[in-house]
Design a protein around this motif. Structure first.
Motif, PDB file in Angstrom:
ATOM      1  N   SER A  60      85.990 -97.670 -30.103  1.00  0.00           N
ATOM      2  CA  SER A  60      86.977 -96.994 -31.387  1.00  0.00           C
ATOM      3  C   SER A  60      87.752 -96.619 -30.359  1.00  0.00           C
ATOM      4  N   TRP A  61      89.213 -96.246 -31.275  1.00  0.00           N
ATOM      5  CA  TRP A  61      90.218 -94.967 -30.626  1.00  0.00           C
ATOM      6  C   TRP A  61      89.515 -93.820 -30.486  1.00  0.00           C
ATOM      7  N   ASP A  62      87.977 -93.461 -31.273  1.00  0.00           N
ATOM      8  CA  ASP A  62      88.394 -91.991 -31.547  1.00  0.00           C
ATOM      9  C   ASP A  62      87.298 -91.900 -30.392  1.00  0.00           C
ATOM     10  N   ASP A  63      86.543 -92.688 -29.985  1.00  0.00           N
ATOM     11  CA  ASP A  63      85.164 -93.323 -29.346  1.00  0.00           C
ATOM     12  C   ASP A  63      85.790 -92.143 -27.950  1.00  0.00           C
ATOM     13  N   LEU A  64      87.215 -93.252 -27.687  1.00  0.00           N
ATOM     14  CA  LEU A  64      87.479 -93.153 -25.732  1.00  0.00           C
ATOM     15  C   LEU A  64      89.127 -91.911 -26.558  1.00  0.00           C
ATOM     16  N   THR A  65      89.215 -91.213 -26.983  1.00  0.00           N
ATOM     17  CA  THR A  65      89.500 -90.114 -27.249  1.00  0.00           C
ATOM     18  C   THR A  65      88.976 -89.107 -26.911  1.00  0.00           C
ATOM     19  N   THR A  66      87.741 -89.128 -27.024  1.00  0.00           N
ATOM     20  CA  THR A  66      86.293 -87.906 -27.051  1.00  0.00           C
ATOM     21  C   THR A  66      86.412 -88.306 -25.675  1.00  0.00           C
ATOM     22  N   ALA A  67      85.773 -89.262 -25.169  1.00  0.00           N
ATOM     23  CA  ALA A  67      85.822 -88.894 -23.927  1.00  0.00           C
ATOM     24  C   ALA A  67      86.293 -88.387 -23.046  1.00  0.00           C
ATOM     25  N   VAL A  68      87.879 -88.958 -22.990  1.00  0.00           N
ATOM     26  CA  VAL A  68      88.799 -88.753 -22.061  1.00  0.00           C
ATOM     27  C   VAL A  68      88.988 -86.318 -22.627  1.00  0.00           C
ATOM     28  N   ARG A  69      88.641 -86.574 -24.302  1.00  0.00           N
ATOM     29  CA  ARG A  69      88.697 -84.460 -24.329  1.00  0.00           C
ATOM     30  C   ARG A  69      87.690 -83.912 -23.739  1.00  0.00           C
ATOM     31  N   THR A  70      86.500 -84.449 -23.558  1.00  0.00           N
ATOM     32  CA  THR A  70      85.464 -84.021 -23.189  1.00  0.00           C
ATOM     33  C   THR A  70      85.438 -83.792 -21.522  1.00  0.00           C
ATOM     34  N   ALA A  71      85.730 -85.279 -20.729  1.00  0.00           N
ATOM     35  CA  ALA A  71      85.696 -85.173 -19.379  1.00  0.00           C
ATOM     36  C   ALA A  71      86.946 -83.881 -19.767  1.00  0.00           C
ATOM     37  N   ALA A  72      88.351 -84.093 -19.849  1.00  0.00           N
ATOM     38  CA  ALA A  72      89.141 -83.127 -19.715  1.00  0.00           C
ATOM     39  C   ALA A  72      88.763 -81.730 -19.657  1.00  0.00           C
ATOM     40  N   GLY A  73      87.484 -80.770 -20.947  1.00  0.00           N
ATOM     41  CA  GLY A  73      87.340 -80.247 -21.123  1.00  0.00           C
ATOM     42  C   GLY A  73      85.772 -79.361 -19.729  1.00  0.00           C
ATOM     43  N   THR A  74      86.174 -79.977 -19.497  1.00  0.00           N
ATOM     44  CA  THR A  74      84.920 -79.648 -17.679  1.00  0.00           C
ATOM     45  C   THR A  74      85.665 -78.750 -16.872  1.00  0.00           C
ATOM     46  N   GLY A  75      85.024 -77.622 -16.003  1.00  0.00           N
ATOM     47  CA  GLY A  75      85.293 -77.528 -15.237  1.00  0.00           C
ATOM     48  C   GLY A  75      85.286 -78.574 -13.455  1.00  0.00           C
ATOM     49  N   VAL A  76      85.406 -77.938 -12.181  1.00  0.00           N
ATOM     50  CA  VAL A  76      85.803 -78.605 -10.864  1.00  0.00           C
ATOM     51  C   VAL A  76      84.600 -78.848 -10.521  1.00  0.00           C
ATOM     52  N   GLY A  77      83.136 -78.105 -10.865  1.00  0.00           N
ATOM     53  CA  GLY A  77      82.244 -78.832 -10.404  1.00  0.00           C
ATOM     54  C   GLY A  77      80.991 -79.733 -11.090  1.00  0.00           C
ATOM     55  N   ALA A  78      81.994 -79.693 -12.061  1.00  0.00           N
ATOM     56  CA  ALA A  78      81.514 -81.436 -12.966  1.00  0.00           C
ATOM     57  C   ALA A  78      81.856 -82.619 -12.675  1.00  0.00           C
ATOM     58  N   PHE A  79      82.731 -82.908 -11.711  1.00  0.00           N
ATOM     59  CA  PHE A  79      82.754 -83.444 -11.093  1.00  0.00           C
ATOM     60  C   PHE A  79      82.022 -84.262 -10.151  1.00  0.00           C
ATOM     61  N   GLN A  80      81.383 -83.500  -9.318  1.00  0.00           N
ATOM     62  CA  GLN A  80      80.321 -84.086  -8.478  1.00  0.00           C
ATOM     63  C   GLN A  80      79.196 -83.942  -9.587  1.00  0.00           C
ATOM     64  N   LEU A  81      79.172 -83.538 -10.760  1.00  0.00           N
ATOM     65  CA  LEU A  81      77.306 -83.904 -12.048  1.00  0.00           C
ATOM     66  C   LEU A  81      77.962 -84.880 -12.773  1.00  0.00           C
ATOM     67  N   VAL A  82      78.995 -85.483 -12.587  1.00  0.00           N
ATOM     68  CA  VAL A  82      79.219 -86.927 -12.864  1.00  0.00           C
ATOM     69  C   VAL A  82      78.971 -87.789 -12.282  1.00  0.00           C
ATOM     70  N   TRP A  83      79.242 -87.615 -11.049  1.00  0.00           N
ATOM     71  CA  TRP A  83      78.553 -89.051 -10.080  1.00  0.00           C
ATOM     72  C   TRP A  83      77.506 -89.063  -9.836  1.00  0.00           C
ATOM     73  N   GLU A  84      76.489 -87.336 -10.032  1.00  0.00           N
ATOM     74  CA  GLU A  84      75.100 -87.873  -8.985  1.00  0.00           C
ATOM     75  C   GLU A  84      74.765 -87.868 -10.618  1.00  0.00           C
ATOM     76  N   SER A  85      75.216 -87.957 -12.160  1.00  0.00           N
ATOM     77  CA  SER A  85      74.254 -88.438 -13.604  1.00  0.00           C
ATOM     78  C   SER A  85      73.841 -90.199 -13.101  1.00  0.00           C
ATOM     79  N   PHE A  86      75.514 -90.490 -12.738  1.00  0.00           N
ATOM     80  CA  PHE A  86      75.824 -91.737 -12.529  1.00  0.00           C
ATOM     81  C   PHE A  86      74.642 -92.288 -11.892  1.00  0.00           C
ATOM     82  N   SER A  87      74.239 -92.173 -10.297  1.00  0.00           N
ATOM     83  CA  SER A  87      73.380 -92.585  -9.594  1.00  0.00           C
ATOM     84  C   SER A  87      72.126 -92.262  -9.788  1.00  0.00           C
ATOM     85  N   ALA A  88      71.713 -91.242 -11.384  1.00  0.00           N
ATOM     86  CA  ALA A  88      70.530 -91.142 -11.286  1.00  0.00           C
ATOM     87  C   ALA A  88      70.393 -92.321 -12.505  1.00  0.00           C
ATOM     88  N   ARG A  89      70.978 -92.033 -13.485  1.00  0.00           N
ATOM     89  CA  ARG A  89      70.974 -93.608 -14.679  1.00  0.00           C
ATOM     90  C   ARG A  89      71.102 -94.897 -14.072  1.00  0.00           C
TER      91      ARG A  89
END
Length: 772
Positions: A202-231
């Motif tokens: 849905s449109w809401d799912d996509l915009t929720t993901a975009v706004r959630t990613a945009a609301g994070t701090g600089v350090g969250a970039f690495q956290l996303v990549w680490e979470s991907f490796s763990a998953r």
């Protein structure tokens, strides 16, 4: 002493100095190690503190390089000027920016990443690969922080859209933006095609993901990549390099403020190059990276651009091992793939192997030689290697090890803890190498740091204090500290929880296997190698410590008599059904919280019967639920002093909830028992009562006979409970608690004796100590 009080009395930590001076944390450690006039610390427990005025005076002689000046700072500004300006206990925004971004991640960022990488990711990506969704998160994070004008265009697009067609339009727009960003910075990776693979529900799912990613701090970039490796549990070639490992590698060979060229020939997601950033004077022009994987190249590009540095990245897909290089560098930091071969092209057959041809199918020692060939004369490298590479039985690898030692190219080997990586428990070592024409020193420094690191869920994480402990031992060796002998390095290491030994090259070369595994020279594997005395001394001190603790416990127990007497006690006992004393709540039904709603990664812990051990809940439950899911199950949260019983499965001792476990959730297979506030019964007494053999048998006999025994809340509510007046209940709890303390103390004492025996055996049977 609390941090607020430190600030009031004019004391600062190393981290605060770094934040206020606008430098990376390792820079402060380097200042303290390399300059004898650096202020002397005072101690508060295990924390080193520095007088603020002394730090400011010392920084007056440190001029900030032109390339690191902030807006408004003139040439000639000192670190003292910035340190004073950013006082008050909080770093300014400018100081954070100067420190190459504060990469520490707050709780809100962790929650946001948990949400992104949970079921929301599946709703947005559809049949596409998880890596495509990660690319979406990373480009949004980059644009939001680095290109605010472009981010406004994304906001406008999200405000105007609403349907599935608009979702595809937004993805095309983001793909074009990603493509343009990478092209402008010299990266030809096709990220646009990756984003167009996504099929949001849905449109809401996509915009929720975009706004959630945009609301994070600089350090969250690495956290996303680490979470991907763990998953995703990728193969060795795709592991994300842990931040602590990368920071340690950089701190070993880089000096803050010194202009240095740095290369990572297998840059993964850019973690090693990110760690190098801020440790060198002008990172914008001196950071180089190579990769075989275009997808990882895009991640590395965005990560480094995210931090404010434009790297020079290249693909080596055509030939991994070229016979010659266009450019040599001062430092190489790299975490190559372990125990595998992915090298295309003719390089393996025609490559330059001055230390010996590596065996087919395993590129471990091809990487070592490639790294050395990339260095200028005198240049240094830190290479992450699997521990078994140090004493593998392969003949070709053994001879390469021998050539490395004979030439003096190998300076140090550091064994690190296992479970550093989210995708594998494999323990690794750091090999510190140097390109030399002839040996500079006679030996190799071996360091065992396997006991360092902090357990975080299923991983071990290297903290700043761990990195400082290792660099404090290793850097003087690499810097050629005059007058220090092997015993001094061993003592210095022991003071910091490490083991270290300097071994002469002749000794290593005389070993049939030419082992480069530190344990073989620290008493844990090679006959004739005497163990370091630090472990034996520490084991003896632990036994003495537990002996003293036991003596005090026994004296206190003896002073109070046995603590009980036989015979009929005082009256006043009462009896009631459990349902009249407590609220009894089973966990949510399986249909409300099915297995697919759980995660083994981040989120709120979910308590199952197997997590109830010895009357307590284990510290690291295997199952969790995402933060957003947990919000819907507030009625099933645990509070301190709740008692958790088995609902489905074999009955075992109920567990008492500790303060640290507040907010954890019940699973479908357990039941929560919470004492009513107006009832005079102590929760600890109730916990002990429900653990009685009588109570557990009562519950077992009333569990319904199904495929797995199941005890309903209604049945549990009829359990009869006998209890004395509240004061006597508390006396019972105190008595049982003291006995529990004694049992725990004796168990710890027995464990300490076992360790002392093992360490003493190593020394006795090596002849380094003798029985009296």
């Amino acid at each position: 002493m609390q941090l607020e009080h430190h600030e009031q009395v004019g004391l600062v930590t190393r981290t605060q100095i770094a934040e206020r001076a606008g430098v990376r944390r390792p820079a402060v450690s380097n200042w303290a190690r390399r300059h004898k006039d650096f202020p002397t610390p005072v101690r508060s427990g295990d924390t080193e503190l520095f007088h603020e005025a002394e730090v400011a005076r010392w920084l007056m002689n440190r001029t900030i390089p032109r390339s690191q000046l902030l807006d408004g700072e003139q040439a000639g500004t000192t670190y003292a000027d910035r340190f004073r300006r950013t006082g008050g206990g909080r770093p300014s925004a400018e100081a954070k920016a100067a420190g190459s971004g504060d990469l520490r991640v707050g709780t809100e960022d962790k929650k946001a990443v948990d949400l992104l990488m949970g079921r929301l990711a599946d709703r947005v990506r559809g049949p596409a690969a998880m890596a495509d969704f990660v690319n979406l998160c990373l480009i949004v994070m980059y644009v939001r922080h680095a290109e605010p004008d472009r981010w406004q265009r994304i906001e406008d697009a999200m405000s105007a859209g609403q349907g599935a067609r608009d979702a595809q339009s937004l993805l095309r727009f983001l793909g074009d933006l990603a493509q343009d960003t990478l092209r402008r910075n010299g990266d030809r990776t096709d990220m646009r095609s990756s984003l167009l693979q996504l099929e949001p529900r849905s449109w809401d799912d996509l915009t929720t993901a975009v706004r959630t990613a945009a609301g994070t701090g600089v350090g969250a970039f690495q956290l996303v990549w680490e979470s991907f490796s763990a998953r995703e549990r990728p193969q060795s070639s795709e592991f994300c390099s842990p931040v602590g490992l990368a920071s340690l590698s950089a701190a070993l060979v880089l000096t803050p403020g010194q202009k240095t060229t740095v290369l990572d020939p297998y840059m993964r997601g850019g973690e090693m190059l990110a760690a190098a950033y801020g440790c060198i004077e002008d990172a914008r022009e001196t950071i180089y990276g190579e990769t075989l994987d275009g997808r990882l190249q895009a991640v590395a590009s965005l990560y480094l651009l995210h931090l404010g540095v434009r790297p020079k990245l290249a693909s080596t897909r055509s030939d991994r091992w070229p016979p010659s290089r266009e450019r040599s560098v001062d430092v190489v930091l790299t975490n190559p793939p372990f125990n595998m071969s992915d090298a295309p092209g003719p390089g393996r057959r025609m490559g330059n192997w001055p230390y010996g041809s590596p065996p087919q199918g395993n590129d471990n020692f091809a990487w070592v030689q490639y790294v050395l060939g990339a260095l200028v004369p005198g240049g240094r490298a830190v290479v992450v290697m699997p521990v078994k590479a140090g004493n593998s039985v392969n003949v070709a690898e053994r001879e390469i090890r021998r050539a490395l030692v004979r030439s003096g190219a190998l300076e140090c080997v550091i064994t690190l803890p296992s479970h550093l990586f989210s995708a594998t428990p494999v323990p690794v070592s750091l090999w510190v190498l140097r390109r030399v024409e002839r040996p500079v020193r006679d030996g190799v420094l071996f360091v065992d740091a396997q006991e360092l690191g902090t357990k975080v869920r299923r991983r071990r994480v290297l903290r700043d204090t761990d990195c400082d402990a290792i660099t404090t031992v290793v850097r003087p060796w690499l810097d050629g500290e005059p007058g220090a002998d092997g015993e001094e390095y061993a003592a210095r290491a022991a003071d910091r929880g490490l083991s270290a030994v300097a071994v002469a090259r002749t000794v290593i070369l005389a070993d049939e296997d030419c082992s480069l595994r530190p344990a073989d020279y620290l008493g844990n594997g090679n006959f004739g190698a005497a163990p370091g005395a630090a472990q034996l001394r520490e084991a003896g001190e632990k036994v003495a410590e537990h002996t003293n603790a036991l003596r005090l416990l026994e004296q206190r127990w003896a002073g109070t008599g046995s603590g009980y007497r036989t015979g009929a006690g005082a009256g006043g006992w009462d009896k009631a059904a459990l349902k009249d004393l407590c609220e009894i709540r089973p966990g949510p039904s399986y249909t409300r919280l099915p297995a697919e709603a759980r995660t083994a990664g981040a989120g709120v812990p979910l308590v199952f019967p197997q997590d109830l051990v010895g009357g307590k809940i284990v510290e690291e439950p295997q199952n969790r639920v995402p933060w957003l899911t947990a919000e819907r199950f507030k009625n099933f949260e645990l509070l301190p002093d709740d008692v958790v019983c088995v609902r489905t499965g074999a009955q075992q001792q109920p567990a008492l909830v500790s303060g640290a476990q507040a907010g954890w959730l019940l699973s479908s297979n357990v039941t929560r028992v919470r004492v009513y506030p107006n009832v005079e019964i102590d929760p600890l007494y109730l916990h002990a009562y429900l653990g009685l053999r009588y109570a557990r048998e009562w519950m077992s006999h009333r569990a319904a006979a199904t495929a797995a025994p199941s005890l309903s809340s209604a049945a549990l509510g009829h359990l009869p409970v006998r209890f004395p007046p509240i004061a006597q209940q508390r006396q019972c709890v105190i008595l049982l608690g003291e006995l529990g303390q004694r049992a725990d103390a004796y168990a710890s004492y027995a464990s300490a004796l076992d360790r002392l025996r093992a360490e003493l055996a190593e020394h006795l049977l090596h002849g380094s100590v003798e029985p009296l």
